[in-house]
Motif scaffolding. Structure first.
Motif, PDB file in Angstrom:
ATOM      1  N   ASP A  43       0.867  -1.172   0.000  1.00 18.52           N
ATOM      2  CA  ASP A  43       0.000   0.000   0.000  1.00 18.52           C
ATOM      3  C   ASP A  43       0.906   1.224   0.000  1.00 18.52           C
ATOM      4  O   ASP A  43       2.036   1.155  -0.481  1.00 18.52           O
ATOM      5  N   GLY A  44       0.435   2.356   0.526  1.00 11.17           N
ATOM      6  CA  GLY A  44       1.239   3.567   0.509  1.00 11.17           C
ATOM      7  C   GLY A  44       2.527   3.468   1.307  1.00 11.17           C
ATOM      8  O   GLY A  44       3.447   4.264   1.095  1.00 11.17           O
ATOM      9  N   LEU A  45       2.612   2.511   2.219  1.00 13.36           N
ATOM     10  CA  LEU A  45       3.842   2.280   2.972  1.00 13.36           C
ATOM     11  C   LEU A  45       4.707   1.331   2.133  1.00 13.36           C
ATOM     12  O   LEU A  45       4.759   0.126   2.352  1.00 13.36           O
ATOM     13  N   THR A  46       5.376   1.870   1.132  1.00 10.80           N
ATOM     14  CA  THR A  46       6.016   1.043   0.107  1.00 10.80           C
ATOM     15  C   THR A  46       7.299   0.362   0.574  1.00 10.80           C
ATOM     16  O   THR A  46       7.874  -0.429  -0.169  1.00 10.80           O
ATOM     17  N   ALA A  47       7.750   0.638   1.780  1.00 17.04           N
ATOM     18  CA  ALA A  47       8.949  -0.046   2.271  1.00 17.04           C
ATOM     19  C   ALA A  47       8.690  -1.536   2.476  1.00 17.04           C
ATOM     20  O   ALA A  47       9.625  -2.337   2.479  1.00 17.04           O
ATOM     21  N   TYR A  48       7.434  -1.917   2.673  1.00 18.26           N
ATOM     22  CA  TYR A  48       7.068  -3.319   2.878  1.00 18.26           C
ATOM     23  C   TYR A  48       6.332  -3.824   1.636  1.00 18.26           C
ATOM     24  O   TYR A  48       5.356  -3.225   1.192  1.00 18.26           O
ATOM     25  N   ARG A  49       6.788  -4.949   1.102  1.00 20.20           N
ATOM     26  CA  ARG A  49       6.180  -5.500  -0.118  1.00 20.20           C
ATOM     27  C   ARG A  49       6.028  -7.010   0.022  1.00 20.20           C
ATOM     28  O   ARG A  49       6.971  -7.696   0.433  1.00 20.20           O
ATOM     29  N   THR A  50       4.866  -7.505  -0.320  1.00 17.97           N
ATOM     30  CA  THR A  50       4.602  -8.947  -0.353  1.00 17.97           C
ATOM     31  C   THR A  50       3.655  -9.217  -1.514  1.00 17.97           C
ATOM     32  O   THR A  50       2.633  -8.546  -1.646  1.00 17.97           O
ATOM     33  N   LEU A  51       3.977 -10.189  -2.337  1.00 14.15           N
ATOM     34  CA  LEU A  51       3.130 -10.518  -3.477  1.00 14.15           C
ATOM     35  C   LEU A  51       1.988 -11.414  -3.020  1.00 14.15           C
ATOM     36  O   LEU A  51       2.218 -12.453  -2.411  1.00 14.15           O
ATOM     37  N   THR A  85      -4.099   3.392  -0.540  1.00 10.31           N
ATOM     38  CA  THR A  85      -3.391   4.604  -0.121  1.00 10.31           C
ATOM     39  C   THR A  85      -2.999   4.582   1.356  1.00 10.31           C
ATOM     40  O   THR A  85      -2.415   5.550   1.846  1.00 10.31           O
ATOM     41  N   SER A  86      -3.313   3.494   2.059  1.00 12.61           N
ATOM     42  CA  SER A  86      -2.970   3.386   3.483  1.00 12.61           C
ATOM     43  C   SER A  86      -1.479   3.592   3.693  1.00 12.61           C
ATOM     44  O   SER A  86      -0.656   3.174   2.887  1.00 12.61           O
ATOM     45  N   LEU A  87      -1.111   4.235   4.807  1.00  9.31           N
ATOM     46  CA  LEU A  87       0.288   4.551   5.083  1.00  9.31           C
ATOM     47  C   LEU A  87       0.828   3.784   6.287  1.00  9.31           C
ATOM     48  O   LEU A  87       1.822   4.193   6.881  1.00  9.31           O
ATOM     49  N   SER A  88       0.188   2.666   6.647  1.00 13.89           N
ATOM     50  CA  SER A  88       0.663   1.884   7.792  1.00 13.89           C
ATOM     51  C   SER A  88       0.881   0.415   7.444  1.00 13.89           C
ATOM     52  O   SER A  88       1.158  -0.384   8.326  1.00 13.89           O
ATOM     53  N   GLY A  89       0.773   0.069   6.174  1.00 12.91           N
ATOM     54  CA  GLY A  89       0.889  -1.339   5.791  1.00 12.91           C
ATOM     55  C   GLY A  89      -0.360  -2.131   6.115  1.00 12.91           C
ATOM     56  O   GLY A  89      -0.323  -3.357   6.133  1.00 12.91           O
ATOM     57  N   GLY A  90      -1.471  -1.441   6.338  1.00 15.78           N
ATOM     58  CA  GLY A  90      -2.704  -2.125   6.703  1.00 15.78           C
ATOM     59  C   GLY A  90      -3.269  -2.996   5.602  1.00 15.78           C
ATOM     60  O   GLY A  90      -3.960  -3.976   5.864  1.00 15.78           O
ATOM     61  N   ALA A  91      -2.991  -2.641   4.343  1.00 21.06           N
ATOM     62  CA  ALA A  91      -3.502  -3.415   3.207  1.00 21.06           C
ATOM     63  C   ALA A  91      -2.423  -4.319   2.609  1.00 21.06           C
ATOM     64  O   ALA A  91      -2.601  -4.838   1.507  1.00 21.06           O
ATOM     65  N   LEU A  92      -1.328  -4.514   3.343  1.00 23.54           N
ATOM     66  CA  LEU A  92      -0.258  -5.387   2.850  1.00 23.54           C
ATOM     67  C   LEU A  92      -0.795  -6.810   2.691  1.00 23.54           C
ATOM     68  O   LEU A  92      -1.372  -7.364   3.624  1.00 23.54           O
ATOM     69  N   PRO A  93      -0.638  -7.418   1.519  1.00 20.35           N
ATOM     70  CA  PRO A  93      -1.183  -8.766   1.299  1.00 20.35           C
ATOM     71  C   PRO A  93      -0.328  -9.853   1.933  1.00 20.35           C
ATOM     72  O   PRO A  93       0.710  -9.566   2.538  1.00 20.35           O
ATOM     73  N   LEU A  94      -0.763 -11.082   1.778  1.00 16.25           N
ATOM     74  CA  LEU A  94      -0.043 -12.249   2.302  1.00 16.25           C
ATOM     75  C   LEU A  94       0.274 -13.185   1.146  1.00 16.25           C
ATOM     76  O   LEU A  94      -0.562 -13.386   0.253  1.00 16.25           O
ATOM     77  N   GLU A  95       1.447 -13.795   1.177  1.00 14.96           N
ATOM     78  CA  GLU A  95       1.832 -14.706   0.111  1.00 14.96           C
ATOM     79  C   GLU A  95       1.014 -15.990   0.131  1.00 14.96           C
ATOM     80  O   GLU A  95       0.967 -16.714  -0.864  1.00 14.96           O
TER      81      GLU A  95
END
Length: 495
Positions: A43-51, A85-95
């Motif tokens: 999400d907007g917190l782009t430092a964390y990425r998971t496909l 657009t979340s800025l806390s990694g709240g919408a970060l997905p899970l592999e």
């Protein structure tokens, strides 16, 4: 099990899940190729990425029900996502999880001007609600800086605010009802089109729950009459402390501006270079103060605020004399986040809230932390309600800077809590702040919150790995540790 055999088992299960989802959502409703999933990796917190394992795009409530019911029955994790657009990694997905994008739910379903509400689907953008009602002299009050893109479903998940939340409240103060699909596929309706209802206030519980209790499929929002008039003051100070003291005095005088924002020198320069709003470059701190209401009242309050500002040593004070000029004052503030991107390759946008009286002390503390961590910080925040948005500048290509930026941010939030504040004002906890929750809550506090989560989602399949640093299993008293907030979520099984 040997690694190759394990991989085959994982791939077989993934294929089975994808096939089942295609039965529910035929055509283009399921995105499986890696290139198609890649835009959803953060999400907007782009430092964390998971496909994500797979992305689905439901178009009806029945689709959402069937997807959730299937995942519940087969113990598949789910993350719901709006505009991202979340800025806390709240919408970060899970592999090893399904990502449900709700952006096809984009209809304004009903507008009732007489009773001042609108019924919208969760994929409708924040600004689109105002656009739908403004011809009749109405608007939707919460206005995050990302309002042109952020979705109302995401606003509900994070309890978003904006520059006018001081006077008109956050999302929770402007949502009257919602329709929610639980992890089991059951539909729940909370609230309605009226201001209050009997029984437990479950609507307030869901607002700000970060997608951990259910998937919102419909929202009823309160719409307001647009103010008769509005004027803004652009006030510059030679120190952030003086600006902070001015903010406290304005509120202390019983004046509640429609919005009251503050920027420090780095943010002022970045915004001015980007937008050319006429901000004074020699200022150490800048306040934008908007008063709205009947013209006579607004003119009177503008005079009072101007006097308070001068009493606190304002070096510059400009008052808008037209709506165009007022909007120009706000243009730089609204574009401050992207503007700061001109100062550094990367930045963390933090989010903490403090009592207004503590503003000078916290700003001084942030300067000390900046020197300690060797990183610059630009401050843009909702001064009226003490909601800080420090922007930590760093370069992810330089070894160790990302880790230093994370620790700097954690220290800022600890500073907020130390001065009587909280970890988040509107961005949510997500991944970013989950390991800091014990700074603010005891084990008993966290256990009670987890019990609420269990009441809605007994298997803990909705947005797991967010908010709680330690999860208690719902069916027993054992513990499942969730730790680190690191890139790949090493504690979560993956495909």
């Amino acid at each position: 099990m040997k690694p190759i055999e394990a991989d085959k088992t994982i791939l077989a299960r993934r294929a089975k899940i994808v096939a089942a989802l295609r039965e529910i959502l035929p055509g283009e409703g399921v995105i499986e190729p890696e290139a198609g999933r890649r835009p959803y990796e953060s999400d907007g917190l782009t430092a964390y990425r998971t496909l994500p394992m797979v992305v689905v795009l439901p178009e009806t409530v029945a689709h959402v029900q069937k997807v959730l019911a299937y995942c519940h029955e087969n113990n598949v994790k789910v993350v719901a996502r709006g505009a991202g657009t979340s800025l806390s990694g709240g919408a970060l997905p899970l592999e090893d999880g399904v990502l449900i994008s709700m952006m096809k739910f984009s209809k304004v379903k009903e507008i009732d001007f007489a009773n001042r509400f609108a019924v919208v689907e969760p994929g409708v953008t924040n600004l689109a609600i105002t656009r739908a009602v403004e011809a009749q002299g109405f608007y939707y009050a919460p206005d995050p800086s990302s309002q042109i893109a952020c979705s109302i479903g995401g606003n509900v998940a994070e309890n978003s605010g904006g520059v006018h939340c001081l006077k008109y409240g956050l999302t929770t103060n402007n949502v009257l009802g919602c329709e929610l699909v639980l992890m089991t596929g059951e539909i729940v309706r909370l609230g309605g089109s009226h201001l209050d209802q009997a029984g437990y206030d479950l609507l307030a519980l869901v607002t700000g729950s970060e997608g951990m209790l259910g998937v919102v499929t419909e929202v009823t929002v309160r719409i307001l009459r647009a103010p008769e008039s509005a004027r803004a003051l652009l006030v510059a100070f030679n120190s952030s402390e003086a600006a902070g003291a001015c903010v406290a005095s304005i509120i202390g005088a019983g004046i509640i501006p429609g919005g009251m924002e503050m920027m420090d020198r780095p943010a002022i320069h970045a915004a001015e270079d980007f937008v050319h709003a006429g901000y004074p470059r020699d200022a150490e701190a800048l306040l934008i103060i908007e008063l709205d209401g009947p013209p006579v009242e607004v003119d009177h309050l503008v005079g009072l605020v101007e006097a308070i500002a001068k009493a606190h040593g304002a070096a510059h004070c400009k008052i808008s004399n037209s709506d165009a000029e007022r909007l120009t004052f706000w243009a730089g503030r609204k574009a401050a986040f992207p503007a700061v991107g001109r100062l550094s390759p990367d930045y963390f946008c933090m989010d903490g809230t403090i009592p207004r009286k503590e503003l000078p002390k916290v700003l001084a503390g942030m300067r000390e932390l900046s020197e300690k961590h060797g990183l610059r910080v630009a401050n843009v925040f909702h001064a009226g309600d003490g909601n800080l948005h420090p922007l930590i500048l760093y370069d992810a290509n330089k070894p160790g800077e990302l880790a230093r930026a994370e620790e700097f941010g954690a220290d800022i939030l600890r500073l907020c809590v130390k001065h009587g504040g909280v970890l988040t004002g509107e961005h949510g906890v997500g991944v970013e702040k989950r390991d800091l929750m014990p700074e603010m809550f005891s084990e008993i506090d966290l256990a009670q919150q987890i019990r609420v989560k269990c009441a809605f989602d007994a298997k803990q399949l909705l947005n797991p790995g967010k908010v709680f640093p330690v999860l208690h299993r719902c069916a027993e008293l054992g513990q499942m540790h969730v730790h680190g907030g690191k890139l790949a979520f090493p504690d979560i099984p993956r495909f």
